[in-house]
Design an enzyme around this catalytic site. Structure first.
Site: not given
Ligand code: PEP
Ligand code: MG
Length: 579
Positions: A509, A211, A438, A461-462, A472, A350, A313
């Protein structure tokens, strides 16, 4: 035994003059919001106030009814406090505060407290146990729901403060510009911060998706999280916070700090006036794209210097829906985003990434043991093929209605067979097909993935979560969930190289695309587009426009050769500085 944590109180020592003794070593953490700030440390101490708790004891309530009346009074006051702050805030901050107000009034929470009080438990302990019960439930749900645990603990501290007659915890704004340093900041603390007074945020815990990070991004305050030793800083001591490098320097000379902050301000002004298009100094074009969630965010992004959307998204449109919208309604929802990007720009849609941190009532599997590794994203289509078919029909219809160039990609793809099946379904509707990278398996097989799809988009991120086996959203694992980890960069480089060999587009992304320094290395690896929150686009564009493609390649080599994220950042910064 009573283990309730007492209120978060602002250390009054903050107003004392700079201490003579303070740690000289530069502290390091995860950079979240770029920018330099120099100012005195204000420590937010999260300490138990044993005296007030001991004095309160069992509360001296004559019976359970009286104890619950005291609880109701405290809960009402805390909820009103949140609601009042929400009314004065906007955007993400207002949403977070409104949610906290609702959580404080939650009937289930009251029932958990009432059951214990009626069973003879003292009120403070009943509150602690009741909150703990909910924290356990939320934590077990994982993902975004797990983040609510932080909110609950903040609510508990406020309830206890009200009950024992202490001021509610929170950050009392200092009167002079200051650097706020805390173990972790509760949403309610960060949401009410004034960027004119709070120059920077530094927390000992927390990752890039905490946050603190989300609100700091919204406020544009330089922010570094996961800084080990931050709480050992001396209240009142002047520190230089570098939200780009992820450092907190307590020993910098005042004159040097002031000069660096001025230079940073000038650089930021240059960033603000950057209008694109993006290309390196030797003319290699880089597509900068926006990540969007709905029509509103798309229209906002479309006004900026982006060439389209790299990640829409779609699941975020349905977080509050119990039932699946029909094809026509979906077409209308997607059409709003596509319509914002007509006239030569394109949108990558997506398909539903339901599950794990994004539960969708009509799609997500219930009661999974380990939802991040469960049936999420494209995997849902195996159990419910109609869900994907109807969504693809909705997207195709929106594309036809708007005339916007539309690419479609699937999340959580692990095998070439999954990619092939998905691509066939997308192409049969006349659209360009791709998959997200991912899962490490997709990166390792990027060359074969590209034989069956038109493009790849790396979700860092994933990809980081799965490559490093680190949740994460786990505040304690921020050092692992860092896309600068060399293992993650290796997977990105492998994917980018496959794209170059195949002559196909490979974008990034995830959050990594929004890091201007990392962007230099990503382009050097062969990444062709970067998609990010629209607020980050100018900083990334301004950085890429002052480096050559040769510098990018050297930056990629330096980042890949580094042994850890800190060393990688240092090495790339040195390469960029050497130009
Ligand atoms: C990611 O995983 O980097 C991604 C862009 O998807 P999300 O953050 O929506 O899981
Ligand atoms: Mg993701």
């Amino acid at each position: 035994m009573l283990t309730v944590k007492a209120s978060v109180v602002l250390d009054v020592a903050m107003v004392t003059p700079p201490a003579l003794v303070h740690p000289a070593a530069t502290l390091r953490g995860t950079p979240v919001v770029p920018g330099l700030a120099f100012g005195p440390v204000v420590l937010v101490a999260q300490e138990v106030s044993p005296a007030a708790i001991i004095a309160y004891g069992d509360g001296g309530h004559p019976d359970a009814e009286a104890a619950l009346a005291a609880y109701d009074l405290a809960a009402g006051a805390v909820a009103e406090g949140f609601a009042g702050k929400a009314a004065r805030a906007s955007g993400a901050a207002a949403e977070v505060l409104t949610a906290s107000a609702g959580l404080t009034r939650d009937k289930g929470l009251r029932q958990a407290v009432a059951t214990r009080v009626e069973g003879g438990t003292a009120l403070l302990e009943a509150v602690h146990e009741g909150v703990a019960q909910f924290v356990d439930v939320f934590t077990a749900m994982g993902g975004l729901m797990a983040e609510r645990a932080t909110d609950l603990l903040d609510i508990e501290r406020r309830l206890v403060a009200r009950l024992v007659g202490e001021p509610e915890p929170g950050v009392d704004l200092p009167s002079v510009g200051s650097v706020l340093v805390a173990a972790d900041l509760a949403p309610a603390d960060t949401a009410s911060l004034d960027p004119e007074i709070i120059l920077a945020l530094v927390t000992e815990k927390g990752g890039a998706t905490s946050h603190t990070a989300i609100i700091a991004r919204q406020l544009g305050i330089p922010c570094v999280v996961g800084v080990a030793g931050a709480l050992d800083l001396t209240a009142g001591a002047q520190v230089l916070v570098d939200g780009t490098a992820g450092t907190v320097d307590p020993s910098v000379e005042v004159g040097e700090a002031a000069a660096r902050v001025e230079a940073d301000k000038a650089a930021r002004a240059a960033v603000e006036s950057w209008t694109g298009p993006c290309a390196t100094t030797d003319g290699v074009a880089v597509k900068l794209l926006a990540n969007v969630a709905d029509g509103e965010s798309a229209r906002k992004a479309a006004a900026g210097p982006v060439e389209g959307v790299g990640l829409f998204r779609t699941e975020l449109c349905f977080l509050d829906r119990r039932d699946e919208p029909g094809v026509e309604e979906q077409a209308q929802i997607y059409g709003e985003v596509l319509a914002a990007f007509d006239g030569g720009r394109y949108v990558v849609v997506r398909t539903l990434d339901a599950g794990s941190d994004k539960p969708i009532a009509f799609a997500t599997m219930e009661d999974e043991e380990n939802p991040a590794l469960g049936v999420r994203g494209l995997r849902l289509a195996a159990l419910n093929p109609g869900l994907l078919e109807r969504q693809l029909d909705g997207i195709a219809s929106a594309a036809e209605n708007t005339g916007t160039e539309t690419w479609v990609m699937a999340p959580m793809v692990a095998t070439v067979a999954e990619a092939r099946d998905f691509a066939e379904q997308v192409r049969s509707r006349g659209l360009k097909a791709g998959v997200m990278v991912e899962v490490p398996s997709a990166a390792l097989l990027a060359d074969r993935m590209l034989e069956v799809v038109d493009f790849l988009s790396i979700g860092t991120n994933d990809l980081t979560q799965y490559a490093m086996a680190a949740d994460r959203l786990a505040a304690d694992l921020a050092h692992l969930t860092d896309p600068w980890q060399p293992a993650v960069l290796q997977l990105i480089a492998t994917t980018a190289a496959a794209g170059q060999a195949a002559g196909k587009s490979v974008g990034v992304c995830g959050e990594a695309a929004a890091d201007p320094l990392l962007a230099v290395a990503l382009i050097g690896m062969g990444i062709t587009s970067l998609s990010m929150a629209s607020a980050a686009v100018r900083a990334v564009g301004a950085q890429l426009c002052v480096v050559s493609s040769d510098t990018c390649r050297k930056a990629a080599e330096a980042a890949l050769a580094a042994t850890d994220p800190m060393a990688g950042r240092d090495a790339v910064r040195a390469v960029v500085a050497a130009g």
